[in-house]
Design a protein around this motif. Structure first.
Motif, PDB file in Angstrom:
ATOM      1  N   THR A   5      82.208  -7.166  81.332  1.00 51.30           N
ATOM      2  CA  THR A   5      81.083  -7.341  80.561  1.00 51.30           C
ATOM      3  C   THR A   5      80.064  -6.368  80.846  1.00 51.30           C
ATOM      4  OG1 THR A   5      81.440  -9.747  80.164  1.00 51.30           O
ATOM      5  CG2 THR A   5      79.361  -8.831  79.661  1.00 51.30           C
ATOM      6  N   ALA A   6      79.673  -5.926  81.680  1.00 48.73           N
ATOM      7  CA  ALA A   6      78.803  -5.031  82.102  1.00 48.73           C
ATOM      8  C   ALA A   6      79.000  -4.304  83.469  1.00 48.73           C
ATOM      9  CB  ALA A   6      77.289  -5.766  82.365  1.00 48.73           C
ATOM     10  N   ILE A   7      78.459  -2.854  83.484  1.00 45.95           N
ATOM     11  CA  ILE A   7      78.676  -1.940  84.544  1.00 45.95           C
ATOM     12  C   ILE A   7      77.066  -1.747  85.028  1.00 45.95           C
ATOM     13  CG2 ILE A   7      79.337   0.062  85.708  1.00 45.95           C
ATOM     14  CD1 ILE A   7      81.232   0.378  83.549  1.00 45.95           C
ATOM     15  N   LEU A   8      76.648  -1.906  86.332  1.00 45.61           N
ATOM     16  CA  LEU A   8      75.644  -1.882  86.769  1.00 45.61           C
ATOM     17  C   LEU A   8      75.467  -0.297  87.456  1.00 45.61           C
ATOM     18  CD1 LEU A   8      74.538  -5.268  88.679  1.00 45.61           C
ATOM     19  CD2 LEU A   8      74.509  -4.639  86.197  1.00 45.61           C
ATOM     20  N   ALA A  10      78.338  -1.450  73.090  1.00 51.54           N
ATOM     21  CA  ALA A  10      77.974  -3.039  73.316  1.00 51.54           C
ATOM     22  C   ALA A  10      76.989  -3.224  74.622  1.00 51.54           C
ATOM     23  CB  ALA A  10      79.252  -4.012  73.515  1.00 51.54           C
ATOM     24  N   GLY A  11      76.052  -2.366  75.219  1.00 52.82           N
ATOM     25  CA  GLY A  11      75.228  -2.677  76.138  1.00 52.82           C
ATOM     26  C   GLY A  11      75.790  -2.751  77.392  1.00 52.82           C
ATOM     27  N   ARG A  12      76.889  -2.015  77.699  1.00 48.84           N
ATOM     28  CA  ARG A  12      77.639  -2.031  78.770  1.00 48.84           C
ATOM     29  C   ARG A  12      77.049  -1.622  80.021  1.00 48.84           C
ATOM     30  NH1 ARG A  12      83.354   0.984  78.022  1.00 48.84           N
ATOM     31  NH2 ARG A  12      83.806  -1.214  77.452  1.00 48.84           N
ATOM     32  N   TYR A  13      76.061  -0.682  79.834  1.00 51.25           N
ATOM     33  CA  TYR A  13      75.592  -0.078  81.214  1.00 51.25           C
ATOM     34  C   TYR A  13      74.226  -0.696  81.381  1.00 51.25           C
ATOM     35  CZ  TYR A  13      79.299   3.275  81.287  1.00 51.25           C
ATOM     36  OH  TYR A  13      80.447   3.729  81.435  1.00 51.25           O
ATOM     37  N   ARG A  14      73.848  -1.063  82.535  1.00 57.43           N
ATOM     38  CA  ARG A  14      72.720  -1.990  82.939  1.00 57.43           C
ATOM     39  C   ARG A  14      72.264  -1.016  83.976  1.00 57.43           C
ATOM     40  NH1 ARG A  14      72.212  -6.635  79.433  1.00 57.43           N
ATOM     41  NH2 ARG A  14      74.299  -6.405  78.214  1.00 57.43           N
ATOM     42  N   ALA A  29      78.793   0.655  89.736  1.00 60.82           N
ATOM     43  CA  ALA A  29      79.202   1.742  90.170  1.00 60.82           C
ATOM     44  C   ALA A  29      78.553   2.209  91.419  1.00 60.82           C
ATOM     45  CB  ALA A  29      78.902   2.755  88.790  1.00 60.82           C
ATOM     46  N   CYS A  30      79.302   2.659  92.332  1.00 66.13           N
ATOM     47  CA  CYS A  30      78.857   2.844  93.726  1.00 66.13           C
ATOM     48  C   CYS A  30      79.348   4.099  94.190  1.00 66.13           C
ATOM     49  CB  CYS A  30      79.298   1.562  94.484  1.00 66.13           C
ATOM     50  SG  CYS A  30      78.462   1.663  96.195  1.00 66.13           S
ATOM     51  N   SER A  31      78.246   4.839  94.590  1.00 69.55           N
ATOM     52  CA  SER A  31      78.708   6.224  95.134  1.00 69.55           C
ATOM     53  C   SER A  31      78.895   6.052  96.881  1.00 69.55           C
ATOM     54  CB  SER A  31      77.909   7.247  94.810  1.00 69.55           C
ATOM     55  OG  SER A  31      76.626   6.972  95.281  1.00 69.55           O
TER      56      SER A  31
END
Length: 338
Positions: free
Chosen positions: A134-137, A172-176, A42-44
Motif C-alpha cells: 500500500t505504501a513505501i516509507l 496513488a500516494g505510494r511514497y510517504r 526503503a532502507c539504505s
C-alpha cells in the motif's frame, strides 16, 4: 521511563503516517476484506532509513498492518552486494517481513545522481507492485528538504522546484515521507539511543556530487552568513511554494480544456490570453503527454516553447527531451514526437 525523546519523535511521526495509510486503505473499494495492508520501508542502511525501519517495525506491531523492507544495491561501490545483504539482515532482525534486496543497473541520463534515483524508484515501484504494498516509507528529513529547495533554486526551474519533496507522492500516494519535519540530528540521535548499526555512505561526503557539496559547504556557509534557522526557513518555503504550485497546477488543468480546438490542438491565441504561470504549466503538461520525460524538462525548454506563443517571428521547431518537438502551424501549437 519512556523512550529517548528522539526515539519518541520518530515513532510519533511514523505512527501518524501509518494511521493515514490505514484510514485510506479502509475506505478503498478495491481493498481485500480482512487482509492487512503492507507498508514497506526503503532502507539504505544509513541513519535516516534505519531509524525509519526501526520505527515502522515498532509501530506496525500495534496496528493492523504488515511491515516489510527493501534495500536497493546500485552496484556503484565495491562491496555493495555484501552491504545490501547486511542491511537486509538488520531489517529482518527488527521483525520486518518480507524483506527484499534488489540490484539495479544505473544508467547515465541526467547525471549520476539523477540516474541512480531513477533506477532506485523504478525498483521500489516494481517491488511494491509485486507484493501489493500500500505504501513505501522514505527517510528524507527536513535537512534533505532544505537541500532540495536550494538545488531547485540553483536550477532556476520555478516554484515547483522550490516546493521540494512532498510528504505524499507517487502513484496513488505510494511514497510517504514521515521525517520531513524532523532534522537529521534527531534521527541520528534515535539510532544512537537504540544502538542501531548504521552505514555512512561515502558518496554523501564526496565533493564530486552536487548534493554533497551543498550539504557540507553550501548550507554551512549560509548558516554562517545568515545565522541558524536557514534549514527551517527553507523547509517552510517548500511548503508555501507547494501550496501555490498546487493551486496553479489545478488552474492549468482546468484551463487546458478551453485552449484546444475541436480536434484537440492547442490554439495560440487562447494560450496567449492566459497568465504566464498558467500558460507555461499548460505547455509543460502537453509536452509530458506527448512523451517528454518530466525530469528532463527544464525552465529553458518551457520558455523556448512559450516564445512560439508570445514572441512569434516565424521561428522553426523546438526540440525537446524524449525526441519531442514543438512547432507553430496555422495558429496552432503542435507538440509531438518527431
Amino acid at each position: 521511563m519512556g523512550p529517548h525523546p528522539a526515539v519518541a519523535a520518530i515513532r510519533l511521526a511514523v505512527r501518524r503516517v501509518l494511521h493515514d495509510v490505514l484510514t485510506e486503505h479502509q475506505t478503498t473499494p478495491s481493498a481485500t476484506p480482512g487482509r492487512h495492508p503492507l507498508v514497506l520501508v526503503a532502507c539504505s542502511g544509513g541513519a535516516d532509513s534505519m531509524a525509519l525501519a526501526s520505527a515502522l517495525a515498532f509501530e506496525a506491531r500495534k496496528l493492523d498492518l504488515r511491515a516489510g523492507g527493501i534495500t536497493v544495491d546500485h552496484g556503484l561501490q565495491e562491496g555493495s552486494e555484501q552491504r545490501a545483504r547486511e542491511v537486509a539482515d538488520r531489517m529482518t532482525a527488527l521483525g520486518l517481513d518480507p524483506v527484499e534486496t534488489v540490484t539495479v543497473t544505473v544508467g547515465r541520463d541526467g547525471g549520476p545522481e539523477a540516474a541512480a534515483r531513477d533506477a532506485r524508484y523504478a525498483a521500489l515501484d516494481a517491488v511494491a507492485e509485486r507484493h501489493g504494498a500500500t505504501a513505501i516509507l522514505l527517510g528524507h528529513t527536513r535537512d534533505d528538504q532544505a537541500e532540495t529547495v536550494l538545488l531547485g533554486l540553483a536550477r532556476g526551474s520555478g516554484i515547483r522546484s522550490l516546493s521540494g519533496m512532498a510528504a505524499v507522492s507517487g502513484t496513488a500516494g505510494r511514497y510517504r515521507r514521515p521525517f520531513l519535519e524532523l532534522d537529521r540530528q534527531t534521527v541520528r540521535k534515535a539510532c544512537i539511543a537504540q544502538e542501531l548499526a548504521v552505514w555512512d555512505d561515502p558518496h554523501n561526503s564526496d565533493p564530486a556530487y552536487t548534493r554533497s557539496r551543498l550539504r557540507h559547504e553550501g548550507l554551512p556557509a549560509l548558516e554562517k552568513a545568515l545565522g541558524k534557522g536557514v534549514v527551517e526557513a527553507l523547509a517552510r518555503t517548500a511548503q508555501l511554494s507547494r501550496d501555490d504550485a498546487d493551486a496553479l497546477d489545478s488552474w492549468a488543468a482546468d484551463a487546458e480544456a478551453h485552449v484546444r480546438d475541436e480536434t484537440g490542438r492547442l490554439e495560440c491565441a487562447k494560450l496567449h490570453g492566459l497568465p504566464p504561470a498558467v500558460r507555461r504549466r499548460v505547455l509543460r503538461r502537453a509536452m509530458i503527454a506527448e512523451g517528454a520525460p518530466a525530469g528532463s524538462l527544464f525552465a529553458r525548454h518551457i520558455e523556448e516553447v512559450d516564445r512560439l506563443i508570445t514572441g512569434w517571428r516565424g521561428q522553426g521547431a523546438i526540440n525537446l527531451p524524449g525526441r519531442v518537438e514543438a512547432r507553430r502551424q496555422g495558429g496552432r501549437l503542435v507538440i509531438r514526437q518527431g
